[in-house]
Design an enzyme around this catalytic site. Structure first.
Site, PDB file in Angstrom:
ATOM      1  N   GLU A 135      33.290  42.927  35.485  1.00 19.68           N
ATOM      2  CA  GLU A 135      32.351  41.820  35.245  1.00 19.68           C
ATOM      3  C   GLU A 135      33.011  40.822  34.298  1.00 19.68           C
ATOM      4  O   GLU A 135      34.012  41.159  33.648  1.00 19.68           O
ATOM      5  CB  GLU A 135      31.078  42.361  34.586  1.00 19.68           C
ATOM      6  CG  GLU A 135      30.349  43.375  35.441  1.00 19.68           C
ATOM      7  CD  GLU A 135      29.076  43.886  34.792  1.00 19.68           C
ATOM      8  OE1 GLU A 135      28.798  43.538  33.614  1.00 19.68           O
ATOM      9  OE2 GLU A 135      28.351  44.643  35.469  1.00 19.68           O
ATOM     10  N   PRO A 136      32.435  39.624  34.161  1.00 19.59           N
ATOM     11  CA  PRO A 136      33.041  38.657  33.229  1.00 19.59           C
ATOM     12  C   PRO A 136      33.228  39.223  31.818  1.00 19.59           C
ATOM     13  O   PRO A 136      34.208  38.912  31.149  1.00 19.59           O
ATOM     14  CB  PRO A 136      32.037  37.495  33.243  1.00 19.59           C
ATOM     15  CG  PRO A 136      31.390  37.576  34.587  1.00 19.59           C
ATOM     16  CD  PRO A 136      31.317  39.032  34.923  1.00 19.59           C
ATOM     17  N   SER A 140      38.239  46.974  31.295  1.00 20.34           N
ATOM     18  CA  SER A 140      38.716  48.318  30.950  1.00 20.34           C
ATOM     19  C   SER A 140      37.588  49.236  30.501  1.00 20.34           C
ATOM     20  O   SER A 140      37.563  50.414  30.857  1.00 20.34           O
ATOM     21  CB  SER A 140      39.743  48.222  29.816  1.00 20.34           C
ATOM     22  OG  SER A 140      40.847  47.461  30.243  1.00 20.34           O
ATOM     23  N   THR A 166      38.363  43.318  45.120  1.00 20.99           N
ATOM     24  CA  THR A 166      39.320  43.331  46.235  1.00 20.99           C
ATOM     25  C   THR A 166      38.586  43.528  47.561  1.00 20.99           C
ATOM     26  O   THR A 166      37.783  44.457  47.684  1.00 20.99           O
ATOM     27  CB  THR A 166      40.366  44.448  46.028  1.00 20.99           C
ATOM     28  OG1 THR A 166      41.076  44.173  44.823  1.00 20.99           O
ATOM     29  CG2 THR A 166      41.352  44.535  47.190  1.00 20.99           C
ATOM     30  N   ARG A 262      43.755  55.987  41.972  1.00 22.97           N
ATOM     31  CA  ARG A 262      44.972  55.737  41.170  1.00 22.97           C
ATOM     32  C   ARG A 262      46.241  56.215  41.881  1.00 22.97           C
ATOM     33  O   ARG A 262      47.241  55.484  41.886  1.00 22.97           O
ATOM     34  CB  ARG A 262      44.812  56.351  39.770  1.00 22.97           C
ATOM     35  CG  ARG A 262      43.920  55.473  38.913  1.00 22.97           C
ATOM     36  CD  ARG A 262      43.567  56.024  37.563  1.00 22.97           C
ATOM     37  NE  ARG A 262      42.695  55.048  36.904  1.00 22.97           N
ATOM     38  CZ  ARG A 262      41.798  55.333  35.970  1.00 22.97           C
ATOM     39  NH1 ARG A 262      41.639  56.574  35.553  1.00 22.97           N
ATOM     40  NH2 ARG A 262      41.060  54.378  35.442  1.00 22.97           N
ATOM     41  N   GLY A 361      70.657  37.593  40.893  1.00 23.39           N
ATOM     42  CA  GLY A 361      70.891  36.255  40.352  1.00 23.39           C
ATOM     43  C   GLY A 361      70.001  35.228  41.039  1.00 23.39           C
ATOM     44  O   GLY A 361      68.894  35.551  41.491  1.00 23.39           O
ATOM     45  N   GLU A 385      42.637  49.291  38.752  1.00 23.28           N
ATOM     46  CA  GLU A 385      42.370  50.740  38.679  1.00 23.28           C
ATOM     47  C   GLU A 385      42.787  51.315  37.321  1.00 23.28           C
ATOM     48  O   GLU A 385      43.318  52.422  37.235  1.00 23.28           O
ATOM     49  CB  GLU A 385      43.091  51.483  39.808  1.00 23.28           C
ATOM     50  CG  GLU A 385      42.714  51.036  41.204  1.00 23.28           C
ATOM     51  CD  GLU A 385      41.237  51.136  41.490  1.00 23.28           C
ATOM     52  OE1 GLU A 385      40.699  52.241  41.386  1.00 23.28           O
ATOM     53  OE2 GLU A 385      40.612  50.103  41.784  1.00 23.28           O
ATOM     54  N   GLY A 386      42.520  50.539  36.281  1.00 15.57           N
ATOM     55  CA  GLY A 386      42.879  50.946  34.921  1.00 15.57           C
ATOM     56  C   GLY A 386      44.257  50.419  34.577  1.00 15.57           C
ATOM     57  O   GLY A 386      45.230  50.676  35.293  1.00 15.57           O
TER      58      GLY A 386
HETATM   59  C1  LIG Z   1      44.000  41.051  41.950  1.00 14.45           C
HETATM   60  C2  LIG Z   1      42.986  41.889  41.264  1.00 14.45           C
HETATM   61  C3  LIG Z   1      42.187  42.740  42.016  1.00 14.45           C
HETATM   62  C4  LIG Z   1      41.194  43.506  41.394  1.00 14.45           C
HETATM   63  N1  LIG Z   1      40.389  44.295  42.167  1.00 14.45           N
HETATM   64  C5  LIG Z   1      39.319  44.897  41.586  1.00 14.45           C
HETATM   65  C6  LIG Z   1      38.341  45.583  42.390  1.00 14.45           C
HETATM   66  O1  LIG Z   1      38.473  45.716  43.612  1.00 14.45           O
HETATM   67  N2  LIG Z   1      37.242  46.066  41.768  1.00 14.45           N
HETATM   68  C7  LIG Z   1      37.045  45.938  40.412  1.00 14.45           C
HETATM   69  O2  LIG Z   1      36.018  46.380  39.920  1.00 14.45           O
HETATM   70  N3  LIG Z   1      37.971  45.334  39.618  1.00 14.45           N
HETATM   71  C8  LIG Z   1      39.090  44.806  40.181  1.00 14.45           C
HETATM   72  N4  LIG Z   1      40.003  44.147  39.402  1.00 14.45           N
HETATM   73  C9  LIG Z   1      39.803  44.076  37.964  1.00 14.45           C
HETATM   74  C10 LIG Z   1      40.724  44.984  37.186  1.00 14.45           C
HETATM   75  O3  LIG Z   1      40.403  46.331  37.437  1.00 14.45           O
HETATM   76  C11 LIG Z   1      40.599  44.607  35.699  1.00 14.45           C
HETATM   77  O4  LIG Z   1      41.230  43.362  35.540  1.00 14.45           O
HETATM   78  C12 LIG Z   1      41.195  45.645  34.798  1.00 14.45           C
HETATM   79  O5  LIG Z   1      40.407  46.782  34.778  1.00 14.45           O
HETATM   80  C13 LIG Z   1      41.338  45.158  33.360  1.00 14.45           C
HETATM   81  O6  LIG Z   1      40.140  44.666  32.888  1.00 14.45           O
HETATM   82  P1  LIG Z   1      40.062  43.229  32.185  1.00 14.45           P
HETATM   83  O7  LIG Z   1      40.722  42.258  33.105  1.00 14.45           O
HETATM   84  O8  LIG Z   1      38.663  42.952  31.780  1.00 14.45           O
HETATM   85  O9  LIG Z   1      40.973  43.353  30.918  1.00 14.45           O
HETATM   86  P2  LIG Z   1      40.580  43.889  29.478  1.00 14.45           P
HETATM   87  O10 LIG Z   1      39.839  45.156  29.568  1.00 14.45           O
HETATM   88  O11 LIG Z   1      39.951  42.771  28.723  1.00 14.45           O
HETATM   89  O12 LIG Z   1      42.014  44.195  28.889  1.00 14.45           O
HETATM   90  C14 LIG Z   1      42.909  43.161  28.460  1.00 14.45           C
HETATM   91  C15 LIG Z   1      44.145  43.838  27.893  1.00 14.45           C
HETATM   92  O13 LIG Z   1      43.786  44.679  26.778  1.00 14.45           O
HETATM   93  C16 LIG Z   1      44.209  46.014  27.012  1.00 14.45           C
HETATM   94  N5  LIG Z   1      43.195  46.935  26.482  1.00 14.45           N
HETATM   95  C17 LIG Z   1      41.862  46.942  26.742  1.00 14.45           C
HETATM   96  N6  LIG Z   1      41.262  47.942  26.083  1.00 14.45           N
HETATM   97  C18 LIG Z   1      42.235  48.604  25.409  1.00 14.45           C
HETATM   98  C19 LIG Z   1      42.249  49.741  24.541  1.00 14.45           C
HETATM   99  N7  LIG Z   1      41.136  50.408  24.261  1.00 14.45           N
HETATM  100  N8  LIG Z   1      43.438  50.121  24.016  1.00 14.45           N
HETATM  101  C20 LIG Z   1      44.595  49.464  24.318  1.00 14.45           C
HETATM  102  N9  LIG Z   1      44.633  48.366  25.117  1.00 14.45           N
HETATM  103  C21 LIG Z   1      43.473  47.955  25.666  1.00 14.45           C
HETATM  104  C22 LIG Z   1      44.343  46.157  28.507  1.00 14.45           C
HETATM  105  O14 LIG Z   1      45.236  47.169  28.866  1.00 14.45           O
HETATM  106  C23 LIG Z   1      44.833  44.774  28.897  1.00 14.45           C
HETATM  107  O15 LIG Z   1      46.215  44.710  28.725  1.00 14.45           O
HETATM  108  C24 LIG Z   1      41.027  43.424  39.984  1.00 14.45           C
HETATM  109  C25 LIG Z   1      41.856  42.597  39.216  1.00 14.45           C
HETATM  110  C26 LIG Z   1      42.813  41.831  39.847  1.00 14.45           C
HETATM  111  C27 LIG Z   1      43.668  40.929  38.996  1.00 14.45           C
END
Ligand SMILES: Cc1cc2nc3c(=O)[nH]c(=O)nc-3n(C[C@H](O)[C@H](O)[C@H](O)COP(=O)(O)OP(=O)(O)OC[C@H]3O[C@@H](n4cnc5c(N)ncnc54)[C@H](O)[C@@H]3O)c2cc1C
Length: 408
Positions: A135-136, A140, A166, A262, A361, A385-386
């Site tokens: 969600e917005p 994670s 996806t 995963r 290169g 997927e995490g």
């Molecule tokens: C092309 C694409 C396809 C996708 N497809 C799907 C889908 O089919 N269904 C779906 O539900 N989602 C989907 N996603 C979403 C994707 O699963 C999320 O982007 C991902 O889980 C990370 O969440 P976030 O973007 O909110 O990042 P955030 O959770 O905000 O994380 C930002 C950064 O902070 C790090 N971070 C966060 N929490 C911690 C912590 N506790 N400790 C250390 N580091 C941390 C993360 O590793 C990351 O590097 C997709 C995303 C993309 C780009």
């Protein structure tokens, strides 16, 4: 007994899929990278007709065990996904099949639900199924989901916004598929209140509001969905509606989806990495460079060392992935192994594809070749997927016994 030999059936399937990837995916790879939101209709029709009824996704180990012994379904899927992603990872992700949504149904659904929702992938026109968690304000930390599901008589009423889903558009607007939506039935219950709901295509109240423009895997559609008083039948909730505030069994049920998805992501990552390694190997051979695997360490060149590292990292990721799939085929709990293979493969593929460009290169950087595309396609495996960090935390938690709080 440990046996690393592949059965003749898997070996034959691998050869066939590799040929198909080479002959049908590589020739259209660049085209659908550039035409991001267009559907490779002919190719989808062809893939649907050859794969209808077969499994390209992971999961569903329960009930798969035949009297003769464990199945090889998930191991075969790992090998299939690697070959398809060697062909083109974006196209592989766009293949009409039960996909992530199907994996969620297989992991959290009852036998009746598995039958009701998955039978459609054996017949009729091409269909997709997606999974909407993100969600917005939540990625994670999936326990922070704000989309709600409220019971009203014999229906659930869903409200909220999901992003980065996806195949969301193809599942909802372009086929008779479905999206598995994670929503909370009780915000005060935290994780325990989160359940997975099947929202069928064309259900009033669910709208695809945006399709993303992306860095890589551009042949795969990534959609934003808005649910506004979206009404679905009561029995579209996967598993039980009961909220157990003591413990988080319900949440564990939906999280089990990741144990299946995963390894699939890891297999796809390895396929992209292998495409890059194969290309570099050929390019080096054409330039007269032979990799001396048996040379003493003091005699190995930097290029040879880099290349051997590329290969060995991929091989390590592959062995972890096959182990996670093998465990699933035996109905074993593979939560640790699923996160291990995903984090290793996600990191390996980003490093391997970047190194391929470095070794080649300017040629590697040019759009004349697919190597730069593989680098763009690789990165997603470290995110969805995490993320890398989240999967490493799961590994640490399970091996060292730390809680989430302690690790944060
Ligand atoms: C092309 C694409 C396809 C996708 N497809 C799907 C889908 O089919 N269904 C779906 O539900 N989602 C989907 N996603 C979403 C994707 O699963 C999320 O982007 C991902 O889980 C990370 O969440 P976030 O973007 O909110 O990042 P955030 O959770 O905000 O994380 C930002 C950064 O902070 C790090 N971070 C966060 N929490 C911690 C912590 N506790 N400790 C250390 N580091 C941390 C993360 O590793 C990351 O590097 C997709 C995303 C993309 C780009």
């Amino acid at each position: 007994m440990i046996d690393f030999e592949m059965s003749p059936q898997i070996e034959n399937a691998r050869t066939m899929i590799h040929m198909m990837a080479e002959q049908t995916m590589r020739p259209i790879s660049r085209e659908y990278d550039e035409r991001e939101h267009e559907e490779p209709t002919e190719w989808h029709e062809m893939m649907w007709s050859v794969s209808k009824g077969s499994e390209v996704t992971f999961g569903g180990s329960k009930g798969d065990k035949k009297a003769k012994g464990p199945s090889e379904r998930n191991l075969t899927s790992a090998i299939t996904i690697e070959e398809l992603s060697w062909g083109d990872a974006g196209l592989y992700l766009s293949i009409p099949n039960a996909g992530l949504g199907g994996a969620a149904v297989a992991a959290a659904g009852t036998p009746e639900q598995r039958k009701r929702f998955l039978a459609r992938f054996q017949e009729g026109k091409p269909k997709w199924a997606a999974m909407a968690i993100t969600e917005p304000g939540c990625g994670s930390d999936s326990a922070a989901i704000t989309t709600t599901a409220a019971r009203d008589g014999d229906q659930w009423v869903l409200n909220g916004t999901k992003i980065f889903c996806t195949s969301g558009q193809r599942a909802l607007d372009e086929s008779d598929g479905f999206v598995v939506v994670w929503a909370t039935v009780d915000k005060t219950a935290g994780r325990a209140g989160i359940k997975a709901f099947v929202v069928e295509a064309h259900t009033p109240g669910v709208t695809v509001t945006k399709v993303e423009d992306k860095l890589g895997i551009r042949a795969s559609d990534t959609a934003q969905l808005v649910l506004e008083d979206c009404r679905i039948p009561l029995d579209n909730l996967l598993g039980t509606a009961e909220v157990k505030t003591q413990g988080s069994e319900g949440f564990k049920g939906v999280m089990a989806t990741f144990d299946a998805t995963r390894p699939a992501v890891a297999a796809s990552a390895i396929g992209i990495g292998r495409a890059a390694v194969d290309f570099v190997r050929d390019a080096l051979a054409k330039a007269g460079v032979t990799i001396r695997y048996d040379a003493p360490y003091s005699k190995v060149t930097a290029l040879e060392r880099d290349f051997m590292e590329m290969e060995s990292n991929l091989q390590a990721a592959r062995l972890l992935t096959w182990r996670a799939a093998w465990m699933m085929d035996r109905g074993m709990h593979n939560n640790l192994e699923a996160s291990m293979c995903k984090s290793k493969a996600g990191l390996a593929v980003t490093q391997v594809t970047q190194k391929a460009i470095e070794v080649l290169g300017p040629l590697g950087y040019s759009r004349k070749l697919l190597v730069e595309k593989w680098m763009r396609d690789a990165k997603i495996n470290d995110i969805f997927e995490g993320t890398q960090q989240i999967n490493l935390m799961i590994v640490a938690r399970r091996i060292l016994g730390y809680s989430n709080k302690e690790l944060n």
